[in-house]
Design a protein around this motif. Structure first.
Motif: not given
Length: 231
Positions: A144-156
């Motif tokens: 199973p995968v856990i995704l780390v989203v780097g919060m900065r412009l373009g992250c969506i």
């Protein structure tokens, strides 16, 4: 391989967005649940020699966060020195990256611990050589995968594209973590809300910028995670 409840593959929306911090925090959070933990970073570039031993700061952080101490060759089967993309470094240093060795190392680690957290390299689709990518590695491990989203412009956009790639590989997205990369990002909560509406997996936490010593970061980051939603 038999499925395990507490083994995960950690990937990210890019490089340098906090995969290692989140992986180390997961190890600490699972230790708090009474689990024996070990981290794995199959491929690491940018290692430096200290007292005759190669060290990589990401690998060292995972080793420090784990409750099980084991062979470095299992934690990081491919430890390379040049700080660049893995397929480039492997060619420069004449290293042949083989998924079979990575899978075998993971299998040995799972015999030693209740929980194994495997951190990918770079983003989800980074090449490892001319034939395979990090996505292939994740697929071979079948975790199973856990995704780390780097919060900065373009992250969506980066996050939603990565989710599509994970699902296209037949892998299960177990959850995602928002990690603050740009402390001055405009409307961070609105971005998080947009992601929560669009990612069909639980948000496990939002880690702010941590102004604490490096050796304390994993423990502090773990306090921002809620693993009760992991299945």
């Amino acid at each position: 391989m038999q499925k395990r409840l507490h083994d995960f593959f950690v990937t990210g929306t890019d490089t340098e967005i906090g995969k290692t911090l989140v992986s180390a925090a997961l190890l600490r959070a699972m230790q708090a649940q009474g689990l024996q933990t070990v981290g794995m970073k199959p491929i690491a570039a940018g290692a430096e020699m200290h007292e005759g031993i190669l060290h990589n700061e990401d690998v060292d952080m995972l080793v420090a966060a784990a409750s099980i101490k084991t062979e470095l060759s299992l934690v990081c089967p491919y430890l390379m020195q040049t700080p660049a993309a893995p397929h480039i470094v492997a060619e420069l240093e004449q290293v042949k990256i083989e998924l079979s060795l990575i899978v075998n190392s993971y299998q040995q680690l799972r015999e030693q611990a209740d929980a194994v957290v495997v951190e990918g390299v770079g983003g989800f689709c980074v090449p490892l050589n001319a034939q395979v990518t990090t996505a292939d590695m994740a697929q071979e491990l079948a975790l199973p995968v856990i995704l780390v989203v780097g919060m900065r412009l373009g992250c969506i956009n980066h996050a939603l594209l990565t989710v599509e790639a994970i699902v296209a590989r037949g892998l299960r997205l177990a959850g995602w973590v928002a990690n603050t990369v740009d402390a001055n990002m405009l409307y961070p909560q609105e971005n998080i809300n947009a992601l929560r509406e669009r990612i069909v997996a639980p948000m496990l936490g939002h880690i702010p910028r941590l102004n604490v010593p490096d050796h304390e970061k994993a423990e502090v980051a773990a306090s921002y995670l809620d693993l009760s939603q992991l299945k």
